[in-house]
Design a protein around this motif. Structure first.
Motif, PDB file in Angstrom:
ATOM      1  N   ASN A  78     -22.222 -15.954  10.079  1.00 50.91           N
ATOM      2  CA  ASN A  78     -21.760 -17.187  10.710  1.00 50.91           C
ATOM      3  C   ASN A  78     -21.712 -16.929  12.206  1.00 50.91           C
TER       4      ASN A  78
ATOM      5  N   ASP B  90     -11.561 -13.224   2.028  1.00 56.42           N
ATOM      6  CA  ASP B  90     -11.372 -14.646   1.748  1.00 56.42           C
ATOM      7  C   ASP B  90     -11.246 -14.876   0.235  1.00 56.42           C
TER       8      ASP B  90
ATOM      9  N   PHE C 290     -19.830 -13.507  12.597  1.00 55.53           N
ATOM     10  CA  PHE C 290     -19.014 -13.297  11.388  1.00 55.53           C
ATOM     11  C   PHE C 290     -19.979 -12.742  10.351  1.00 55.53           C
TER      12      PHE C 290
ATOM     13  N   LYS D 150     -12.742 -17.850  -1.920  1.00 54.65           N
ATOM     14  CA  LYS D 150     -13.519 -19.082  -1.735  1.00 54.65           C
ATOM     15  C   LYS D 150     -13.347 -20.092  -2.855  1.00 54.65           C
TER      16      LYS D 150
ATOM     17  N   GLY E  50     -14.222 -17.477  11.370  1.00 56.47           N
ATOM     18  CA  GLY E  50     -14.084 -18.060  10.038  1.00 56.47           C
ATOM     19  C   GLY E  50     -12.827 -18.904   9.956  1.00 56.47           C
ATOM     20  N   ASP E  51     -12.801 -19.740   8.946  1.00 62.10           N
ATOM     21  CA  ASP E  51     -11.639 -20.573   8.678  1.00 62.10           C
ATOM     22  C   ASP E  51     -11.356 -20.458   7.193  1.00 62.10           C
ATOM     23  N   PRO E  52     -10.372 -19.695   6.768  1.00 61.70           N
ATOM     24  CA  PRO E  52      -9.184 -19.234   7.484  1.00 61.70           C
ATOM     25  C   PRO E  52      -9.192 -17.793   8.012  1.00 61.70           C
ATOM     26  N   GLU E  53     -10.346 -17.168   8.217  1.00 61.52           N
ATOM     27  CA  GLU E  53     -10.302 -15.799   8.747  1.00 61.52           C
ATOM     28  C   GLU E  53      -9.615 -15.727  10.112  1.00 61.52           C
TER      29      GLU E  53
ATOM     30  N   GLY F 218     -14.063 -24.166   1.310  1.00 61.85           N
ATOM     31  CA  GLY F 218     -14.156 -23.521   2.619  1.00 61.85           C
ATOM     32  C   GLY F 218     -13.341 -22.237   2.675  1.00 61.85           C
TER      33      GLY F 218
ATOM     34  N   ARG G   8     -19.501 -17.976  14.451  1.00 62.96           N
ATOM     35  CA  ARG G   8     -18.197 -18.525  14.876  1.00 62.96           C
ATOM     36  C   ARG G   8     -17.096 -17.768  14.155  1.00 62.96           C
TER      37      ARG G   8
HETATM   38  N1  GLY Z   1     -13.976 -18.895   5.295  1.00 61.05           N
HETATM   39  C1  GLY Z   1     -15.365 -18.846   5.364  1.00 61.05           C
HETATM   40  C2  GLY Z   1     -15.970 -19.494   6.529  1.00 61.05           C
HETATM   41  O1  GLY Z   1     -15.323 -19.824   7.508  1.00 61.05           O
HETATM   42  O2  GLY Z   1     -17.177 -19.671   6.522  1.00 61.05           O
END
Ligand code: GLY
Ligand code: AMP
Length: 424
Positions: A285, A212, A269, A214, A289-292, A226, A287
């Motif tokens: 995490n 990522d 995650f 960040k 990731g966003d944008p993973e 994010g 869930r």
């Molecule tokens: N890109 C990091 C997250 O979703 O926490």
């Protein structure tokens, strides 16, 4: 089967895109979705924290499987509400989502089960935290215990910054109740890697790695966001690193949660830092990731529904989780000003250029329709322009090429996503 995806960002657009590819799926719904998701799913106007209404919708519409994208509903217990009503749902229950919901919990778990991470102390009052800082080495890291939109982590270079940080988090309550407890953590250095995994309570199977970006600005300057873009796989996630993490981190985390009576089913995650002393866990995490999700799910070969169902049924050990031997890069187009103040409501032009083009994806993160059907910007992160290719360099070239095809006022992006690829 009928599937409902909960969420309305780029991650959920990527999940919907992957779900749509499954031969098993006949109808796809998304709540609340966005203007991009509306092209592939039926939009349901219910917010992600309206658990009862969402569950009622799933019941009335005979939804066979619900997939929860964001952290807030997971940590708030949406999965428990669905299960109590006899609905099938992919994601951890509340007592397992705490892995992300409380940094103090996750640090204590890692300490108890010997999972490598930064040394730390936990505080529930500001005076003790301020006392501790007087003799602590600098730089040092402060983490608000609860969810804080990815902004609750402060890297403090000196005592003054750290004292101000404690006051902001614990006394001024900048992140609300997330700051009732504080974790103060050793500062580590090294490359960061994100590894997402599917978990069925006992078995864990990792997805391809990602990296990522960040910070808001080029060269990792500016505020934490994010995520401004990323790439997959990470060339720094070597076989040796993978072996270490398999032996010391992944299975140990799943077993630890089970031993604590908090069986984890869903996606874990692992935010990892590759330090000189070896890989260390920065955060968990509960869930995608966003944008993973945008770079990892576009590379997934196996049917995502098969894998999610295996997680729910405890059959992941018999289910293959395979990825293509290719690469993906995602560049976020944001509204200038994000993550602080930014304007929204500008028309997005040029989206057609990305439609139905092999290897190119335009994941909507913050968009909505105007009354006359135009697509407008509706968030800090607006689009995740993603491309796949046989190599990382080619995927990066294609992703940046496609960022030129779309335009909107106040469009902003980092120009160095994937720069690390050249150092590999
Ligand atoms: N890109 C990091 C997250 O979703 O926490
Ligand atoms: P987290 O939300 O815990 O992943 O933290 C957000 C970001 O802060 C991470 O991606 C790292 O860049 C940084 N960070 C978190 N913990 C540490 C640490 N102990 N040492 C250095 N950087 C850290």
């Amino acid at each position: 089967m009928k599937v409902l995806v909960i969420g309305g960002g780029g991650r959920e657009h990527a999940i919907c895109t992957a779900v749509k590819k499954s031969k098993k799926v006949s109808e796809l719904y998304c709540a609340p979705g966005n203007a991009g998701i509306a092209k592939i799913a039926k939009i349901v106007n219910i917010g992600v924290m309206e658990f009862e209404r969402l569950a009622d919708f799933a019941k009335e519409n005979k939804i066979d499987l619900t997939i929860v994208g964001p952290d807030d509903p997971l940590v708030g217990g949406i999965v428990d509400v669905f299960e109590e009503k006899g609905l099938r749902v992919f994601g951890p229950r509340k007592n397992a989502a705490i892995l992300e919901g409380s940094k103090a919990f996750s640090k204590d778990l890692m300490k108890k089960y010997n999972i490598p991470t930064a040394a730390y102390e936990t505080f529930d009052n500001a005076d003790d935290a301020l006392d501790y800082l007087k003799t602590a080495p600098m730089p040092i890291v402060l983490k608000a215990d609860g969810l804080a939109l990815g902004k609750g982590v402060l890297i403090c270079n000196n005592l003054k910054e750290a004292e101000d940080g404690v006051k902001e988090i614990m006394l001024d309550k900048k992140f609300g109740n997330a700051g009732n407890k504080l974790v103060i953590e050793e500062f580590m250095t090294g490359r960061e890697v994100s590894v997402l995994s599917f978990v069925d309570g006992k078995t864990i199977k990792t997805m391809s790695s990602a990296q990522d970006h960040k910070r808001a600005k080029d060269n990792d300057e500016g505020l934490n966001t994010g995520g401004m873009g990323n790439f997959s796989p990470s060339p720094f996630y070597t076989e040796e690193v993978d072996r270490f993490c398999k032996e010391n981190i992944y299975q140990r985390t799943v077993d630890a949660m089970a031993k604590e009576g908090r069986e984890f089913k869903g996606v874990i995650f692992f935010g990892l830092m590759l330090t000189e002393k070896g890989p260390r866990v920065l955060e968990f995490n509960a869930r995608f990731g966003d944008p993973e999700a945008q770079v990892v799910l576009t590379r997934m070969k196996s049917d995502v529904i098969d894998v999610m169902e295996a997680c729910i049924d405890g059959k992941l050990s018999e289910t293959p989780v395979e990825f293509y031997d290719n690469a993906a890069v995602c560049v976020i187009l944001a509204s200038d000003g994000y993550p602080l103040e930014y304007k929204k409501g500008f028309e997005i032009k040029g989206l057609d250029a990305l439609e139905d083009k092999d290897d190119y994806y335009c994941f909507h993160a913050g968009s909505k329709f105007s009354e006359d059907g135009k697509v407008l910007t509706n968030g800090g992160r607006v689009l995740g322009i993603t491309a796949t290719a046989p190599t990382l360099k080619e995927a990066r070239r294609k992703a940046y090429e496609a960022t030129e095809w779309v335009s909107f006022d106040n469009k902003y992006m980092r120009t160095d996503i994937g720069k690390a690829i050249d150092e590999a």
